[in-house]
Design an enzyme around this catalytic site. Structure first.
Site, PDB file in Angstrom:
ATOM      1  N   ARG A 204      -8.840  -0.319   4.138  1.00 19.06           N
ATOM      2  CA  ARG A 204      -7.929   0.693   3.573  1.00 19.06           C
ATOM      3  C   ARG A 204      -6.577   0.066   3.257  1.00 19.06           C
ATOM      4  NH1 ARG A 204      -7.087   5.847   6.872  1.00 19.06           N
ATOM      5  NH2 ARG A 204      -5.795   6.093   5.048  1.00 19.06           N
TER       6      ARG A 204
ATOM      7  N   ARG B 292       0.060  14.443  13.380  1.00 19.76           N
ATOM      8  CA  ARG B 292       0.659  14.262  12.039  1.00 19.76           C
ATOM      9  C   ARG B 292       0.746  15.569  11.222  1.00 19.76           C
ATOM     10  NH1 ARG B 292      -1.620   8.870   9.347  1.00 19.76           N
ATOM     11  NH2 ARG B 292       0.328   8.972   8.201  1.00 19.76           N
TER      12      ARG B 292
ATOM     13  N   CYS C 173      -5.712  13.007  12.916  1.00 16.66           N
ATOM     14  CA  CYS C 173      -6.127  11.638  12.561  1.00 16.66           C
ATOM     15  C   CYS C 173      -6.009  10.753  13.788  1.00 16.66           C
ATOM     16  CB  CYS C 173      -5.356  11.132  11.361  1.00 16.66           C
ATOM     17  SG  CYS C 173      -3.934  10.145  11.705  1.00 16.66           S
TER      18      CYS C 173
ATOM     19  N   ASP D 121       4.050   0.698  12.185  1.00 14.22           N
ATOM     20  CA  ASP D 121       2.869   0.063  11.587  1.00 14.22           C
ATOM     21  C   ASP D 121       2.669  -1.387  12.048  1.00 14.22           C
ATOM     22  OD1 ASP D 121       2.325   2.384  10.286  1.00 14.22           O
ATOM     23  OD2 ASP D 121       3.147   1.766   8.358  1.00 14.22           O
TER      24      ASP D 121
ATOM     25  N   LYS E 272       0.824  -1.220   0.000  1.00 15.84           N
ATOM     26  CA  LYS E 272       0.000   0.000   0.000  1.00 15.84           C
ATOM     27  C   LYS E 272       0.855   1.265   0.000  1.00 15.84           C
ATOM     28  CE  LYS E 272      -1.813   1.638   4.034  1.00 15.84           C
ATOM     29  NZ  LYS E 272      -1.580   3.070   4.301  1.00 15.84           N
ATOM     30  N   ASN E 273       1.826   1.314   0.922  1.00 19.95           N
ATOM     31  CA  ASN E 273       2.559   2.567   1.093  1.00 19.95           C
ATOM     32  C   ASN E 273       3.594   2.820  -0.002  1.00 19.95           C
ATOM     33  OD1 ASN E 273       0.964   3.148   3.237  1.00 19.95           O
ATOM     34  ND2 ASN E 273       2.471   2.606   4.802  1.00 19.95           N
TER      35      ASN E 273
HETATM   36  N1  EPU Z   1       6.346  14.564  10.843  1.00 18.30           N
HETATM   37  C1  EPU Z   1       6.401  15.899  11.181  1.00 18.30           C
HETATM   38  N2  EPU Z   1       6.211  16.829  10.190  1.00 18.30           N
HETATM   39  C2  EPU Z   1       5.976  16.463   8.893  1.00 18.30           C
HETATM   40  C3  EPU Z   1       5.911  15.089   8.558  1.00 18.30           C
HETATM   41  C4  EPU Z   1       6.103  14.159   9.562  1.00 18.30           C
HETATM   42  O1  EPU Z   1       6.631  16.257  12.337  1.00 18.30           O
HETATM   43  O2  EPU Z   1       5.827  17.361   8.052  1.00 18.30           O
HETATM   44  C5  EPU Z   1       6.562  13.551  11.905  1.00 18.30           C
HETATM   45  C6  EPU Z   1       5.319  12.699  12.142  1.00 18.30           C
HETATM   46  O3  EPU Z   1       4.397  13.336  13.010  1.00 18.30           O
HETATM   47  C7  EPU Z   1       5.935  11.447  12.722  1.00 18.30           C
HETATM   48  C8  EPU Z   1       7.260  11.315  11.968  1.00 18.30           C
HETATM   49  O4  EPU Z   1       7.513  12.608  11.436  1.00 18.30           O
HETATM   50  O5  EPU Z   1       6.203  11.627  14.076  1.00 18.30           O
HETATM   51  C9  EPU Z   1       7.260  10.313  10.823  1.00 18.30           C
HETATM   52  O6  EPU Z   1       6.120  10.502  10.017  1.00 18.30           O
HETATM   53  P1  EPU Z   1       6.150  10.218   8.442  1.00 18.30           P
HETATM   54  O7  EPU Z   1       6.099  11.503   7.711  1.00 18.30           O
HETATM   55  O8  EPU Z   1       7.292   9.291   8.168  1.00 18.30           O
HETATM   56  O9  EPU Z   1       4.780   9.462   8.229  1.00 18.30           O
HETATM   57  P2  EPU Z   1       3.803   9.536   6.985  1.00 18.30           P
HETATM   58  O10 EPU Z   1       4.580   9.756   5.753  1.00 18.30           O
HETATM   59  O11 EPU Z   1       2.687  10.455   7.306  1.00 18.30           O
HETATM   60  C10 EPU Z   1       3.982   7.002   6.427  1.00 18.30           C
HETATM   61  C11 EPU Z   1       3.018   5.863   6.248  1.00 18.30           C
HETATM   62  C12 EPU Z   1       2.435   5.488   7.602  1.00 18.30           C
HETATM   63  C13 EPU Z   1       3.591   5.087   8.516  1.00 18.30           C
HETATM   64  C14 EPU Z   1       4.604   6.226   8.617  1.00 18.30           C
HETATM   65  C15 EPU Z   1       5.836   5.883   9.439  1.00 18.30           C
HETATM   66  C16 EPU Z   1       2.170   6.134   4.023  1.00 18.30           C
HETATM   67  C17 EPU Z   1       1.037   6.472   3.131  1.00 18.30           C
HETATM   68  N3  EPU Z   1       1.956   6.248   5.325  1.00 18.30           N
HETATM   69  O12 EPU Z   1       3.224   8.075   6.973  1.00 18.30           O
HETATM   70  O13 EPU Z   1       1.597   4.372   7.376  1.00 18.30           O
HETATM   71  O14 EPU Z   1       3.104   4.794   9.799  1.00 18.30           O
HETATM   72  O15 EPU Z   1       5.043   6.599   7.297  1.00 18.30           O
HETATM   73  O16 EPU Z   1       6.467   4.774   8.904  1.00 18.30           O
HETATM   74  O17 EPU Z   1       3.233   5.743   3.560  1.00 18.30           O
HETATM   75  C18 EPU Z   1      -0.182   2.919   7.816  1.00 18.30           C
HETATM   76  O18 EPU Z   1       0.086   2.339   6.751  1.00 18.30           O
HETATM   77  O19 EPU Z   1      -0.986   2.453   8.655  1.00 18.30           O
HETATM   78  C19 EPU Z   1       0.461   4.191   8.113  1.00 18.30           C
HETATM   79  C20 EPU Z   1      -0.004   5.041   9.025  1.00 18.30           C
END
Ligand code: EPU
Length: 419
Positions: free
Chosen positions: A396, A121, A116, A304, A22-23
């Site tokens: 999802r 996030r 969320c 995850d 998915k990701n």
């Molecule tokens: N963060 C910030 N600012 C930002 C972006 C992220 O502070 O602008 C923080 C987040 O709050 C968190 C950390 O950085 O504490 C890491 O977040 P990341 O940006 O890596 O997460 P994401 O890109 O929003 C993806 C996956 C998530 C998975 C996370 C961590 C996708 C679509 N989603 O989310 O997947 O948990 O990386 O590995 O790729 C899931 O599949 O259930 C899921 C939530």
């Protein structure tokens, strides 16, 4: 709303095929906006999030078709550069269209995702890095409004390793003028898959798989065919399902190197794991030993899989500690697992679990995707019947989870209705 009904107590046995990730597919779908023409993407899982991203691409003007796990996306007539709140609020990964739209069409308007179930996030890292690339960004009435005549290569050093921000900036940088360096880039396999997809399209990226990505911008990219890698989180969920039921299963179509942080912990808990080239055999004792985990970015233990590991520790022999370092509020499953009799203490981002012999079935409520998976795993172990309500969350991110588990011998079914 559908619910999943489980009669616990049966050890899983047999083989299960792991679906595409998915990701990885979500950012790759967004990346098709970087070139004009018809893409073919194979091994695409049949998931609600893929449908949501398909609808978003359609709003932008792409023609999207899905058949037999293959997506075709024709991006030749894209003419609307907006991701509306109605879609973004149901799937945060919608923010991935920001980078490609800005890079190819010089403008984008994407709704701010908001809160969320797994915590606040924020998207500040995305916004700051786009500004560094030369974009003008305004936050207006709940939307990120971005424009840039031409993005210019820059040096981005992320304070936090972020999967989404790395992917978004990478997609913008490939069509920018000059060279971009991304430091503290996310190393998740899904980011490497995105980078490989972009390279196949004609992008110049080096350092793939490391935390330092170097991108030399190119003038144009072209359409390609691509195959999505196996979903390491689905694979991990099935391994933990085998572990919690004292089962013996084999995963097929999996990359064992992508789940080594989990298989290491499973071995420590007394489980026999044998890895093939694209398979993992797993044989669990009746009750596993308690093992602590701390979540961190790849190659550490993935957030995850935290909820699923927590379910396993509820019935492990001994006490264990789980520390959640990525999404510090990601614990909505704790209260639901307690309804099944679990002995869990939660303080800030740390959980202490006292393993008990078994859980007792009860109705529980899904609150997010991985929390739902954890409740299903708990239900597979619990005595009596567990009903997991609001399973749209599971749809999802897991393709036919109840069918795959039933094929492994679980007594599980989906029923329409509930609330
Ligand atoms: N963060 C910030 N600012 C930002 C972006 C992220 O502070 O602008 C923080 C987040 O709050 C968190 C950390 O950085 O504490 C890491 O977040 P990341 O940006 O890596 O997460 P994401 O890109 O929003 C993806 C996956 C998530 C998975 C996370 C961590 C996708 C679509 N989603 O989310 O997947 O948990 O990386 O590995 O790729 C899931 O599949 O259930 C899921 C939530």
């Amino acid at each position: 709303m559908d619910k999943i009904i489980i009669k616990g107590g049966r050890p899983l046995k047999g083989t299960v095929n792991i679906s595409g990730a998915k990701n990885a597919v979500l950012p790759i779908m967004a990346a098709t906006l970087l070139a004009s023409g018809k893409f073919t993407i194979k091994n695409v899982p049949d998931l609600l999030d893929v449908k949501t991203m398909s609808n978003l691409l359609r709003i932008i003007g792409a023609k999207v078709q899905y058949e037999d796990h293959t997506l075709t996306i024709d991006t030749s007539e894209c003419n609307f550069f907006e991701a509306p709140y109605e879609l973004v609020k149901t799937m945060r990964a919608s923010i991935y269209v920001l980078g490609p739209l800005l890079a190819r069409f010089s403008k984008a308007k994407v709704s701010l995702p908001g809160g969320c179930a797994i915590g606040p996030r924020p998207v500040d890292l995305h916004i700051k890095a786009f500004e560094q690339l030369g974009a003008d960004i305004e936050l207006n009435k709940g939307y990120i409004v971005a424009s840039a005549d031409k993005l210019k290569g820059t040096h981005v050093n992320f304070d936090i390793s972020s999967v989404g921000a790395t992917g978004n900036i990478l997609m913008a940088a490939v069509l920018s003028d000059g060279r971009t360096v991304i430091e503290n880039a996310a190393r998740e396999p899904e980011i490497s898959a995105l980078a490989n997809f972009l390279v196949k399209m004609g992008a110049d990226i080096s350092g793939i798989g490391t935390d330092r990505l170097l991108i030399n911008g190119v003038k144009e990219l072209h359409v390609v065919d691509f195959e999505i890698l196996p979903d390491r989180i689905e694979a991990g969920t099935f391994l933990i399902a085998a572990a919690i039921t004292g089962g013996e299963i084999e995963l097929r179509s999996v990359d064992p190197s992508h789940v080594s942080s989990l298989t290491g912990k499973l071995r420590n808990s007394g489980i026999c794991i044998e890895e093939g080239e694209s398979s993992i055999y797993c044989k669990a004792p009746e009750r596993v030993r308690a093992v602590n985990i701390t979540t961190s970015s790849y190659p550490g233990f993935p957030t995850d899989l935290q909820a699923q590991w927590l379910a396993l520790m509820c019935v492990a022999n001994g006490s264990s500690v789980i520390t959640e370092n990525i999404f510090v509020d990601r614990f909505t499953h704790v209260a639901e697992l307690r309804r099944l009799g679990a002995q869990i203490e939660l303080k800030k981002n740390i959980v202490v679990i006292r393993g008990i012999d078994t859980l007792n079935g009860a109705p529980v409520m899904s609150t997010d995707l991985r929390a739902s998976a954890s409740l299903i795993l708990a239900g597979l172990k619990a005595e009596g019947q567990t009903e997991v309500l609001r399973v749209y969350h599971i749809d999802r991110g897991y393709e036919s989870i109840e069918k795959k588990l039933a094929n492994l011998g679980a007594t599980i079914r989906r029923e329409e209705g509930g609330y």
